[in-house]
Design a protein around this motif. Structure first.
Motif, PDB file in Angstrom:
ATOM      1  N   SER A   1       0.855  -1.194   0.000  1.00 30.31           N
ATOM      2  CA  SER A   1       0.000   0.000   0.000  1.00 30.31           C
ATOM      3  C   SER A   1       0.889   1.242   0.000  1.00 30.31           C
ATOM      4  N   SER A   2       0.274   2.393  -0.253  1.00 34.19           N
ATOM      5  CA  SER A   2       1.086   3.617  -0.397  1.00 34.19           C
ATOM      6  C   SER A   2       1.284   4.362   0.926  1.00 34.19           C
ATOM      7  N   GLY A   3       0.229   4.370   1.778  1.00 33.84           N
ATOM      8  CA  GLY A   3       0.270   5.180   2.999  1.00 33.84           C
ATOM      9  C   GLY A   3      -0.335   6.567   2.784  1.00 33.84           C
ATOM     10  N   SER A   4      -0.972   6.734   1.616  1.00 28.02           N
ATOM     11  CA  SER A   4      -1.571   8.032   1.283  1.00 28.02           C
ATOM     12  C   SER A   4      -2.702   8.414   2.238  1.00 28.02           C
ATOM     13  N   GLU A   5      -2.870   9.745   2.404  1.00 27.23           N
ATOM     14  CA  GLU A   5      -3.975  10.272   3.223  1.00 27.23           C
ATOM     15  C   GLU A   5      -5.270  10.402   2.420  1.00 27.23           C
ATOM     16  N   GLY A   6      -5.170  10.117   1.092  1.00 23.64           N
ATOM     17  CA  GLY A   6      -6.336  10.397   0.245  1.00 23.64           C
ATOM     18  C   GLY A   6      -6.199  11.782  -0.361  1.00 23.64           C
ATOM     19  N   LEU A   7      -7.320  12.423  -0.647  1.00 18.72           N
ATOM     20  CA  LEU A   7      -7.272  13.692  -1.385  1.00 18.72           C
ATOM     21  C   LEU A   7      -6.463  14.760  -0.669  1.00 18.72           C
ATOM     22  N   ALA A   8      -6.530  14.787   0.640  1.00 22.32           N
ATOM     23  CA  ALA A   8      -5.784  15.808   1.407  1.00 22.32           C
ATOM     24  C   ALA A   8      -4.276  15.650   1.195  1.00 22.32           C
ATOM     25  N   GLY A   9      -3.871  14.432   0.851  1.00 25.41           N
ATOM     26  CA  GLY A   9      -2.448  14.183   0.604  1.00 25.41           C
ATOM     27  C   GLY A   9      -2.143  14.040  -0.875  1.00 25.41           C
ATOM     28  N   SER A  10      -3.136  14.421  -1.694  1.00 25.00           N
ATOM     29  CA  SER A  10      -2.970  14.305  -3.165  1.00 25.00           C
ATOM     30  C   SER A  10      -3.288  15.644  -3.818  1.00 25.00           C
ATOM     31  N   ALA A  11      -2.923  16.722  -3.167  1.00 25.77           N
ATOM     32  CA  ALA A  11      -3.184  18.085  -3.676  1.00 25.77           C
ATOM     33  C   ALA A  11      -4.656  18.267  -4.030  1.00 25.77           C
TER      34      ALA A  11
END
Ligand SMILES: O=C1NC[C@H](CO)[C@@H](O)[C@@H]1O
Length: 428
Positions: free
Chosen positions: A246-256
């Motif tokens: 998995s990436s560990g991304s926060e979702g949109l808040a962490g995707s500009a």
């Protein structure tokens, strides 16, 4: 099982012991697997045999979490030695190629204890933030740029834009892959089991909260980020055929705030499931100094964030895990004596959406709250961490007590148990 050299060796994992993905859901041991998890970034640190660790506390914490129905932990695997004040010390990596074997053996001990309790672990291999050195420290090593602690500069936008330079720096990427190989191909010094054969690892995670840059990330920065995720995830799969990535991304808040970027970054076959995080206070939706005036805004935006990401997961046909969320104590206060009424209300809102939608068969695979403080206690009047102090759920970059759930926060623990039970009861 005892090997010839007298080392206790766990029996080899059966293939269906590993968590896999089937029809947008996790499966483990032939049945649906839902995560009722905790963030426990310091689990490996507690497992260290030296004065950094506290193995008796670790085993008690794991027992207490298991008793609540917590079946998954999200844990930091490595840290990088840095001048930044807000980072944990000591670090597992003191300089490129120089690794602290005693500290790394702490992760071995944690994994051995996790296996005894049949829990699973998500292990992250880097950090976009400064509290473990992270990507910024790699750039300090390989670009000679100062490791700028945003707690000192107060300039997060510049920090994020510069830190994303990590993805483009070939020397940093080489050392990062060396560290990935060191952990993914590691043989557990307690059990003798290769990590790649340990079914109690749920997934390898590229980093904690990797971002493409700041909120104004350029198309070029976004393209570099998408490529980085695909290639590193592919590299991990090349080392380990058994585990999810998995990436560990926060979702949109962490995707500009770019949904297309989030989808593009997670479309690759090398990413097996999606992750997202929910931080109403950090993101300015909730003002803990004006709770009644900001609650409706915070909850409305939180509900939308929770639901819209499950829709994005449906688009990609992959499970999604809400692997971080939190709110501070009433007051607001960092003190363990402060009540947690608002946090409990927020947790219940989050849990309800997750449990309801999981029960309906949506691809939400569970949660990890941020974060388990357990028996740990803040040591200093200013609530900042210093080497030698207890580890709690809040890493050194934040006040010790900001978001931690302590063993004395009974109302929060009961809430966690209530919803862990609900998730574990889901039959698919
Ligand atoms: O990954 C993270 N997300 C939010 C946490 C609380 O602010 C923070 O401590 C951590 O860096």
């Amino acid at each position: 099982m005892v090997s010839a050299c007298g080392m206790v060796e766990a029996a080899p994992a059966a293939n269906n012991d590993f968590v896999t993905v089937k029809d947008s859901h996790f499966v483990r041991k032939g049945r649906a697997y839902y995560i009722a998890g905790a963030n426990f970034w310091y689990g490996g640190y507690l497992g260290a045999a030296n004065s950094v660790g506290d193995r008796a506390r670790l085993m008690k914490e794991l027992d207490n979490m298991r008793a609540l129905g917590i079946n998954n932990l999200r844990v930091l695997a490595v840290s990088e030695k840095t001048e930044m004040k807000s980072a944990v010390r000591p670090a597992t990596t003191s300089a490129p190629g120089q690794y602290d074997e005693e500290l790394l053996a702490g992760l071995d001990f944690l994994m051995a204890e996790v296996a005894k309790r049949d829990m699973t672990v998500v292990i992250y291999l880097n950090n976009f933030w400064q509290w473990s050195g992270g990507m910024t420290q790699y750039l300090n090593w390989f670009e000679g740029t100062p490791a700028l602690d945003p707690n000192v500069t107060k300039d997060y936008d510049t920090y994020m834009q510069k830190t994303a330079g990590f993805y483009r720096n070939a020397a940093a990427q080489t050392e990062y892959r060396n560290v990935i190989a060191k952990i993914v191909k590691r043989v557990n010094t307690v059990t003798g089991k290769p990590y790649s054969d340990d079914a109690h690892i749920l997934s390898w995670q590229l980093a904690n909260e990797p971002r493409p840059g700041n909120g104004k990330a350029t198309p070029e920065e976004k393209a570099v980020y998408v490529k980085w995720i695909d290639e590193v995830a592919g590299y991990i799969h090349s080392l380990d055929k058994n585990h999810l990535v998995s990436s560990g991304s926060e979702g949109l808040a962490g995707s500009a705030h770019d949904a297309q970027l989030y989808l593009d970054a997670h479309r690759t076959k090398n990413i097996d499931y999606l992750t997202y995080h929910l931080w109403p206070k950090n993101w300015g939706w909730f003002d803990s100094n004006n709770p009644s005036g900001s609650w409706d805004n915070a909850i409305g935006k939180s509900r939308d964030y929770l639901n819209s990401h499950i829709e994005l997961a449906k688009k990609l046909g992959k499970p999604i895990v809400l692997e971080e969320f939190g709110l501070d104590r009433d007051g607001p206060s960092f003190s363990i004596k402060a009540s947690t009424r608002l946090r409990d209300r927020f947790y219940r809102e989050v849990f309800d959406i997750i449990a309801t939608r999981a029960g309906k068969g949506d691809p939400i695979a569970g949660f990890n709250f941020w974060a388990w403080g357990g028996m740990g206690r803040a040591a200093n009047a200013d609530f900042w961490w210093k080497p030698g102090n207890d580890f709690v759920g809040d890493p050194p970059q934040e006040e010790q007590g900001l978001y931690s759930v302590f063993d004395s926060d009974v109302s929060s623990l009961l809430l966690i148990k209530e919803y862990a039970d609900r998730l574990h009861a889901i039959k698919r």
